[in-house]
Write an enzyme that holds these catalytic residues in place. Sequence first.
Site, PDB file in Angstrom:
ATOM      1  N   HIS A  83       0.814  -1.223   0.000  1.00 23.88           N
ATOM      2  CA  HIS A  83       0.000   0.000   0.000  1.00 23.88           C
ATOM      3  C   HIS A  83       0.847   1.273   0.000  1.00 23.88           C
ATOM      4  O   HIS A  83       0.365   2.357  -0.331  1.00 23.88           O
ATOM      5  CB  HIS A  83      -0.894  -0.029   1.249  1.00 23.88           C
ATOM      6  CG  HIS A  83      -2.141   0.794   1.131  1.00 23.88           C
ATOM      7  ND1 HIS A  83      -2.233   1.914   0.329  1.00 23.88           N
ATOM      8  CD2 HIS A  83      -3.350   0.661   1.728  1.00 23.88           C
ATOM      9  CE1 HIS A  83      -3.448   2.425   0.443  1.00 23.88           C
ATOM     10  NE2 HIS A  83      -4.141   1.696   1.273  1.00 23.88           N
ATOM     11  N   THR A 125     -12.033   6.778   3.199  1.00 25.39           N
ATOM     12  CA  THR A 125     -11.044   7.435   2.351  1.00 25.39           C
ATOM     13  C   THR A 125     -11.698   8.469   1.439  1.00 25.39           C
ATOM     14  O   THR A 125     -12.662   8.157   0.747  1.00 25.39           O
ATOM     15  CB  THR A 125     -10.357   6.382   1.449  1.00 25.39           C
ATOM     16  OG1 THR A 125      -9.930   5.301   2.264  1.00 25.39           O
ATOM     17  CG2 THR A 125      -9.176   6.976   0.724  1.00 25.39           C
ATOM     18  N   LYS A 163     -30.013   6.149  -6.428  1.00 20.63           N
ATOM     19  CA  LYS A 163     -30.000   7.411  -7.193  1.00 20.63           C
ATOM     20  C   LYS A 163     -31.434   7.876  -7.460  1.00 20.63           C
ATOM     21  O   LYS A 163     -31.736   9.076  -7.389  1.00 20.63           O
ATOM     22  CB  LYS A 163     -29.270   7.230  -8.531  1.00 20.63           C
ATOM     23  CG  LYS A 163     -27.795   6.904  -8.390  1.00 20.63           C
ATOM     24  CD  LYS A 163     -26.948   8.096  -8.057  1.00 20.63           C
ATOM     25  CE  LYS A 163     -26.176   8.605  -9.231  1.00 20.63           C
ATOM     26  NZ  LYS A 163     -25.146   9.584  -8.827  1.00 20.63           N
ATOM     27  N   THR A 183      -4.778  10.928   0.036  1.00 28.94           N
ATOM     28  CA  THR A 183      -6.060  10.750   0.724  1.00 28.94           C
ATOM     29  C   THR A 183      -6.236  11.714   1.895  1.00 28.94           C
ATOM     30  O   THR A 183      -5.284  12.283   2.402  1.00 28.94           O
ATOM     31  CB  THR A 183      -6.175   9.311   1.295  1.00 28.94           C
ATOM     32  OG1 THR A 183      -5.098   9.103   2.217  1.00 28.94           O
ATOM     33  CG2 THR A 183      -6.139   8.273   0.193  1.00 28.94           C
ATOM     34  N   HIS A 205     -27.087   9.558  -2.272  1.00 27.59           N
ATOM     35  CA  HIS A 205     -25.768   9.241  -2.804  1.00 27.59           C
ATOM     36  C   HIS A 205     -25.410   7.800  -2.399  1.00 27.59           C
ATOM     37  O   HIS A 205     -25.440   7.459  -1.220  1.00 27.59           O
ATOM     38  CB  HIS A 205     -24.716  10.209  -2.252  1.00 27.59           C
ATOM     39  CG  HIS A 205     -23.417  10.135  -2.996  1.00 27.59           C
ATOM     40  ND1 HIS A 205     -22.652   8.995  -3.017  1.00 27.59           N
ATOM     41  CD2 HIS A 205     -22.771  11.044  -3.765  1.00 27.59           C
ATOM     42  CE1 HIS A 205     -21.576   9.196  -3.759  1.00 27.59           C
ATOM     43  NE2 HIS A 205     -21.625  10.446  -4.230  1.00 27.59           N
ATOM     44  N   ASP A 221     -22.645   6.045  -2.128  1.00 26.01           N
ATOM     45  CA  ASP A 221     -21.544   5.851  -1.177  1.00 26.01           C
ATOM     46  C   ASP A 221     -22.004   6.199   0.240  1.00 26.01           C
ATOM     47  O   ASP A 221     -21.754   5.459   1.190  1.00 26.01           O
ATOM     48  CB  ASP A 221     -20.336   6.721  -1.564  1.00 26.01           C
ATOM     49  CG  ASP A 221     -19.247   6.654  -0.496  1.00 26.01           C
ATOM     50  OD1 ASP A 221     -18.718   5.550  -0.280  1.00 26.01           O
ATOM     51  OD2 ASP A 221     -18.947   7.679   0.139  1.00 26.01           O
ATOM     52  N   LYS A 263     -27.040   0.838  -7.047  1.00 34.98           N
ATOM     53  CA  LYS A 263     -26.929   2.283  -7.296  1.00 34.98           C
ATOM     54  C   LYS A 263     -28.179   2.853  -7.965  1.00 34.98           C
ATOM     55  O   LYS A 263     -28.624   3.960  -7.640  1.00 34.98           O
ATOM     56  CB  LYS A 263     -25.701   2.534  -8.180  1.00 34.98           C
ATOM     57  CG  LYS A 263     -25.482   4.009  -8.540  1.00 34.98           C
ATOM     58  CD  LYS A 263     -24.182   4.230  -9.277  1.00 34.98           C
ATOM     59  CE  LYS A 263     -24.287   3.855 -10.735  1.00 34.98           C
ATOM     60  NZ  LYS A 263     -23.125   4.279 -11.526  1.00 34.98           N
TER      61      LYS A 263
END
Length: 612
Positions: free
Chosen positions: A327, A441, A410, A452, A415, A417, A406
């Site tokens: 990472h 993140t 929507k 980030t 949203h 997320d 999604k």
Amino acid sequence: MENQLAKSIEERTFQYQDSLPSLPVPSLEESLKKYLESVKPFANEEEYKKTEEIVQKFQNGVGEKLHQKLLARAKAKRNWLEEWWLNVAYLDVRIPSQLNVNFVGPSPHFEHYWPPKEGTCLERGSIMLWHNLNYWQLLRTEKVPVHKVGNTPLDMNQFRMLFSTCKIPGITRDSIVNYFRTETEGYSPVHIVVFCRGRAFAFDIMHEGGLITPPELLRQLTYIYKKCHSEPNGPGVAALTTEERTRWAKAREYLISLDPENLTLLEKIQSSLLVYSIEDGSPYVTPEDYSQVLERLLIGDPTVRWGDKSYNLISFTNGVFGSNCDHAPFDAMVMVHIAYYVDEKILETEGRWKGVAKERDIPLPEELVFTVDEKILTDISQAKAQYFKEASDLQIAAYAFTSFGKRLTKKKMLHPDTFIQLALQLAYYRLHGRPGCCYETAMTRFFYHGRTETVRSCTVEAVNWCQSMQDPSASLVEQRQSMLKAFAKHDKMMKDCSAGKGFDRHLLGLLLIAKEEGLPVPELFKDPLFSRSGGGGNFVLSTSLVGYLRVQGVVVPMVHNGYGFFYHIRDDRFVVACTAWKSCPETDAEKLVQMIFRSFHDMIHLMNAAHL
């Protein structure tokens, strides 16, 4: 992606790097105000009052001095955070990084042309590898499209770190070596390293000025596979990369002292484009259940991965693939993009090679044989023992929620997320009876070398909503209003963080300035509420959206009593992957995932019921 590639001819991958804005330093007052808001869910009145006083004192005293020094640093550097972040988040960390820091993900080809099937790994592997090498060529010639939000270009620097990059263990701090160069910059290594049954091999992927073809790659892989399956296993030097960092650094120094040729072999691995791991075993995977494949990618055979490589491409005997990546040099979005590119190519070609079948006379792979002694063999067996012990403690639950995705969220003007983040908050609250401090993140790639920022998803608004959902006297309308407030709060935080207005990295900068100046650690960072709210990397929920494509991944929890939680979002489904430590009696990844799925239904029910 095809159109993008065609369009990108006039634009070069790294052409905007020099014109990107510097990473800003937020205002001290704003950052501290946001910080105070973020600790509220974890404090009673008395504790909160005390923290408020500490923050006030910090703002009017040492905080302002540190902030001025940070502003001076930001004037001198285009990204004031970059070097610090790399050191603090990755290179100074001493715990074994292969299991605790690396992220993994399966390749999505099992969903279409390449369902699990024994005996396919070499042929599929040669095609898979070839598409990866084509992506390397696109990067070398700067033909990978620049990522943009609207017309604003994003930083592409992390894509330099995908190939020919490796972490080197140090006694107190690791370092990163990157051998990748674009064509205009000069020479870039052209070999890959293949690990199989504790042995390592290298071969060049270029011949007569071009990439070798899948049939030629197949010949090389078959040669290695047959050799390793008909002869004794190798010593498994790669297992040393799973060790605690200082121990690995000492073992590496000893290995080099045994024979200078060992250093040449180590450099061959470090500079290779990628490591290709031929792993025994056939993990189960379906489009609805990712648990076992993620487990094998994260805690598979330590003798066939080089844990410090930025890219280990892993193949299993049933023709299932995935990656295991360090990472430190880049974030998961780089891997998501190459994985998506390769998947699109496999879809286009129906998973077959449709080019020339003729093979040229290409040199066979060279085996990298390390000089080892009893001490190194003991180090290897100790490394394996500690690795398997820690690996056996990990629980992974990764499933697709297929009732909706999604498209429906929507349609409800939510949203997607934020939808998942709030579902997670509700699930944690129901399971543990308290709020869970959460790291999500946010990317800061609008800025030069941006990576980030932390979105702290556990807000006062989210907790109020979770409480209302557990309150039998709360009406559906009240619950819905409360939920929409939590949505609005989260959406705004995400926007702020991406625009360089988060506060976690700012506070880290102030703490590091104090350390560099030899000042005592300010009281703010010693306050129990600082770590209870997640500060200093103490988030019980460590989360990230992997994107809106067919790509999934996973990481381990940040803390022993926490969860790691990666997810991706599609039109018709949400795929979530959750990890927890079995030795922690209070966490259970399976239960949390089931609770999240329940939350998804409850949230849509709220939106529907409110219209009645």
